[in-house]
Scaffold this motif. Structure first.
Motif, PDB file in Angstrom:
ATOM      1  N   LEU A 204      95.447  89.561   5.094  1.00 16.37           N
ATOM      2  CA  LEU A 204      96.286  88.172   6.078  1.00 16.37           C
ATOM      3  C   LEU A 204      96.236  87.501   4.928  1.00 16.37           C
ATOM      4  N   PHE A 205      96.036  87.140   3.666  1.00 14.86           N
ATOM      5  CA  PHE A 205      96.220  85.966   2.835  1.00 14.86           C
ATOM      6  C   PHE A 205      97.644  86.348   2.441  1.00 14.86           C
ATOM      7  N   VAL A 206      97.503  87.830   1.691  1.00 12.71           N
ATOM      8  CA  VAL A 206      99.045  87.668   0.806  1.00 12.71           C
ATOM      9  C   VAL A 206     100.205  88.125   2.014  1.00 12.71           C
ATOM     10  N   ASN A 207     100.591  87.907   3.207  1.00 17.49           N
ATOM     11  CA  ASN A 207     100.755  87.976   4.203  1.00 17.49           C
ATOM     12  C   ASN A 207     101.311  86.797   5.004  1.00 17.49           C
ATOM     13  N   TYR A 208     100.417  86.027   5.105  1.00 18.98           N
ATOM     14  CA  TYR A 208     100.722  84.682   5.517  1.00 18.98           C
ATOM     15  C   TYR A 208      99.772  83.295   4.378  1.00 18.98           C
ATOM     16  N   CYS A 209      99.454  83.663   3.702  1.00 20.37           N
ATOM     17  CA  CYS A 209      99.135  82.409   3.321  1.00 20.37           C
ATOM     18  C   CYS A 209      99.613  81.980   1.834  1.00 20.37           C
TER      19      CYS A 209
ATOM     20  N   THR B 150      91.827  75.613  14.975  1.00 14.27           N
ATOM     21  CA  THR B 150      92.434  73.939  15.650  1.00 14.27           C
ATOM     22  C   THR B 150      93.276  73.127  15.664  1.00 14.27           C
ATOM     23  N   PHE B 151      94.747  74.394  15.029  1.00 11.03           N
ATOM     24  CA  PHE B 151      96.062  73.404  15.480  1.00 11.03           C
ATOM     25  C   PHE B 151      96.489  73.233  16.965  1.00 11.03           C
ATOM     26  N   TYR B 152      96.941  72.239  16.644  1.00  8.44           N
ATOM     27  CA  TYR B 152      97.257  72.063  18.225  1.00  8.44           C
ATOM     28  C   TYR B 152      98.890  70.947  18.268  1.00  8.44           C
ATOM     29  N   GLN B 153      99.543  71.753  19.477  1.00  2.04           N
ATOM     30  CA  GLN B 153     101.014  70.666  19.376  1.00  2.04           C
ATOM     31  C   GLN B 153     100.748  69.823  19.227  1.00  2.04           C
ATOM     32  N   ASP B 154     101.583  68.884  18.752  1.00  2.00           N
ATOM     33  CA  ASP B 154     101.235  67.288  18.188  1.00  2.00           C
ATOM     34  C   ASP B 154     102.703  67.570  17.860  1.00  2.00           C
ATOM     35  N   SER B 155     104.418  66.523  19.184  1.00  2.00           N
ATOM     36  CA  SER B 155     105.533  66.526  19.015  1.00  2.00           C
ATOM     37  C   SER B 155     105.533  65.294  18.266  1.00  2.00           C
TER      38      SER B 155
ATOM     39  N   ARG C  31     104.177  64.520  15.356  1.00  2.00           N
ATOM     40  CA  ARG C  31     104.643  65.721  13.390  1.00  2.00           C
ATOM     41  C   ARG C  31     105.441  66.207  13.391  1.00  2.00           C
ATOM     42  N   PRO C  32     105.764  66.182  12.126  1.00  2.00           N
ATOM     43  CA  PRO C  32     106.652  66.994  11.044  1.00  2.00           C
ATOM     44  C   PRO C  32     107.191  67.879  11.482  1.00  2.00           C
ATOM     45  N   TYR C  33     105.759  68.976  11.587  1.00  2.00           N
ATOM     46  CA  TYR C  33     105.752  70.768  11.993  1.00  2.00           C
ATOM     47  C   TYR C  33     105.754  71.027  13.440  1.00  2.00           C
ATOM     48  N   GLY C  34     105.622  70.105  14.186  1.00  2.00           N
ATOM     49  CA  GLY C  34     105.075  69.948  15.938  1.00  2.00           C
ATOM     50  C   GLY C  34     103.612  70.572  16.087  1.00  2.00           C
ATOM     51  N   VAL C  35     103.240  70.828  14.774  1.00  2.00           N
ATOM     52  CA  VAL C  35     101.811  70.560  15.434  1.00  2.00           C
ATOM     53  C   VAL C  35     100.728  69.643  14.499  1.00  2.00           C
ATOM     54  N   ASN C  36      99.274  69.716  14.762  1.00  2.00           N
ATOM     55  CA  ASN C  36      97.966  68.795  13.938  1.00  2.00           C
ATOM     56  C   ASN C  36      96.845  69.718  14.105  1.00  2.00           C
ATOM     57  N   ASN C  37      95.797  69.142  13.766  1.00  2.00           N
ATOM     58  CA  ASN C  37      95.399  69.707  13.031  1.00  2.00           C
ATOM     59  C   ASN C  37      93.384  68.813  13.222  1.00  2.00           C
TER      60      ASN C  37
ATOM     61  N   MET D 288     100.218  71.144   6.865  1.00  2.00           N
ATOM     62  CA  MET D 288     100.488  72.173   6.451  1.00  2.00           C
ATOM     63  C   MET D 288     101.226  72.247   7.652  1.00  2.00           C
ATOM     64  N   PRO D 289     102.148  73.062   8.095  1.00  2.00           N
ATOM     65  CA  PRO D 289     102.254  73.975   9.473  1.00  2.00           C
ATOM     66  C   PRO D 289     100.922  74.932   9.413  1.00  2.00           C
ATOM     67  N   HIS D 290     101.584  75.746  10.923  1.00  2.00           N
ATOM     68  CA  HIS D 290     100.437  76.357  11.837  1.00  2.00           C
ATOM     69  C   HIS D 290     101.277  78.254  11.156  1.00  2.00           C
ATOM     70  N   VAL D 291      99.859  78.665  10.279  1.00  2.00           N
ATOM     71  CA  VAL D 291     101.188  79.442   9.979  1.00  2.00           C
ATOM     72  C   VAL D 291     100.759  80.683  10.671  1.00  2.00           C
ATOM     73  N   LEU D 292      99.527  80.945  11.140  1.00  2.00           N
ATOM     74  CA  LEU D 292      99.248  81.779  11.731  1.00  2.00           C
ATOM     75  C   LEU D 292      99.236  81.730  13.614  1.00  2.00           C
ATOM     76  N   TRP D 293     100.022  80.705  13.342  1.00  2.00           N
ATOM     77  CA  TRP D 293     101.174  80.693  15.087  1.00  2.00           C
ATOM     78  C   TRP D 293     100.930  81.935  15.932  1.00  2.00           C
ATOM     79  N   GLU D 294     101.755  83.327  15.454  1.00  2.00           N
ATOM     80  CA  GLU D 294     101.764  84.113  15.825  1.00  2.00           C
ATOM     81  C   GLU D 294     101.181  84.743  16.108  1.00  2.00           C
ATOM     82  N   LEU D 295      99.975  84.646  15.559  1.00  2.00           N
ATOM     83  CA  LEU D 295      98.756  85.419  15.922  1.00  2.00           C
ATOM     84  C   LEU D 295      98.311  84.807  17.402  1.00  2.00           C
TER      85      LEU D 295
END
Length: 247
Positions: free
Chosen positions: A46-51, A129-134, A136-142, A150-157
């Motif tokens: 997971l780390f090498v693929n997403y982080c 605990t990432f959640y939608q927040d319009s 914020r620059p990437y559309g998410v907050n924490n 940081m964007p929510h890089v695991l959102w697809e999961l």
């Protein structure tokens, strides 16, 4: 005695700081198990693929990591090295720090010791605990780290979730909204239990990276304690033998 109490207080202070979490949000207990090599292997993947596109582990070598979590050099080269690095090199990413700072405003930090500086419970809660927040620059907050860059890089999961607030009134009638829970509004490729397990694997891996020698230290520590226990018995019997004529 006073100096000893001060020393214990200083040792306990970092733990108390970490336990408070980000901005007062309650932390979930991370169910990590450093003896679970399957979990560590999945966490490394997971780390090498997403982080690793942004973050590095500059104090961790690929071959040392593979040996510790039960992978051969060939398995590491074929499955965990995507930057052209050699098996004996450290786990650096390919993103130039100058470009990263220009793109994100600040270069993403190296995560070699993030589990020690922040604590595994914080990392576990942060990734959940990432959640939608319009706004914020990437559309998410924490929730654990409000206004994180940081964007929510695991959102697809995980999918996307929205916050559910609970309103409280004080004695003067002033209302305060408190984040209570999250509601999944866009499912990801994993169910919520599966995503929690994936986050556990990732945090487990980062906990290992933060102190790769800890399992070996624990193993040696058991033998040291057993030796000291045996030595105590021997020394006690010697003491009785030497002092029996005196008493």
């Amino acid at each position: 005695m006073k100096k000893i109490l001060i020393a214990f207080a200083l040792l306990a202070l970092p733990g108390l700081t970490l336990a408070s979490g980000g901005e007062g949000f309650p932390l979930e207990k991370a169910p990590i198990d450093l003896h679970n090599k399957a979990s560590l292997q999945k966490g490394a993947k997971l780390f090498v693929n997403y982080c690793m596109g942004c973050h590095s582990l500059e104090h961790q070598r690929y071959n040392r990591m593979g040996r510790d979590i039960g992978l051969t050099d060939e398995q590491v080269k074929n499955n965990l090295i995507f930057t052209g690095a050699k098996i004996g090199e450290t786990m650096k990413n390919a993103m130039p720090k100058a470009d990263a700072k220009r793109w994100f405003g600040v270069a993403p930090p190296d995560l070699s010791v993030i589990s020690r500086s922040r604590g595994v419970d914080y990392l576990y809660t942060y990734l959940l605990t990432f959640y939608q927040d319009s706004t914020r620059p990437y559309g998410v907050n924490n929730a654990a780290f409000p206004n994180s860059g940081m964007p929510h890089v695991l959102w697809e999961l995980q999918g996307m979730q929205k916050p559910v607030y609970e309103t409280h009134k004080d004695h003067d009638g002033n209302e305060t909204k408190i984040l209570k829970e999250f509601e999944l509004v866009q499912p990801g490729s994993m169910s919520p239990p599966q995503y929690k397990e994936a986050v556990t694997d990732l945090v487990n891996f980062l906990a290992y990276v933060g102190e790769p020698i800890q399992l070996e230290r624990q193993r040696v520590g058991i033998w040291v304690i057993l030796f000291l226990g045996l030595a105590f018995v021997v020394f006690y019997l010697l003491k009785k033998e030497y002092w029996k004529d005196v008493h």
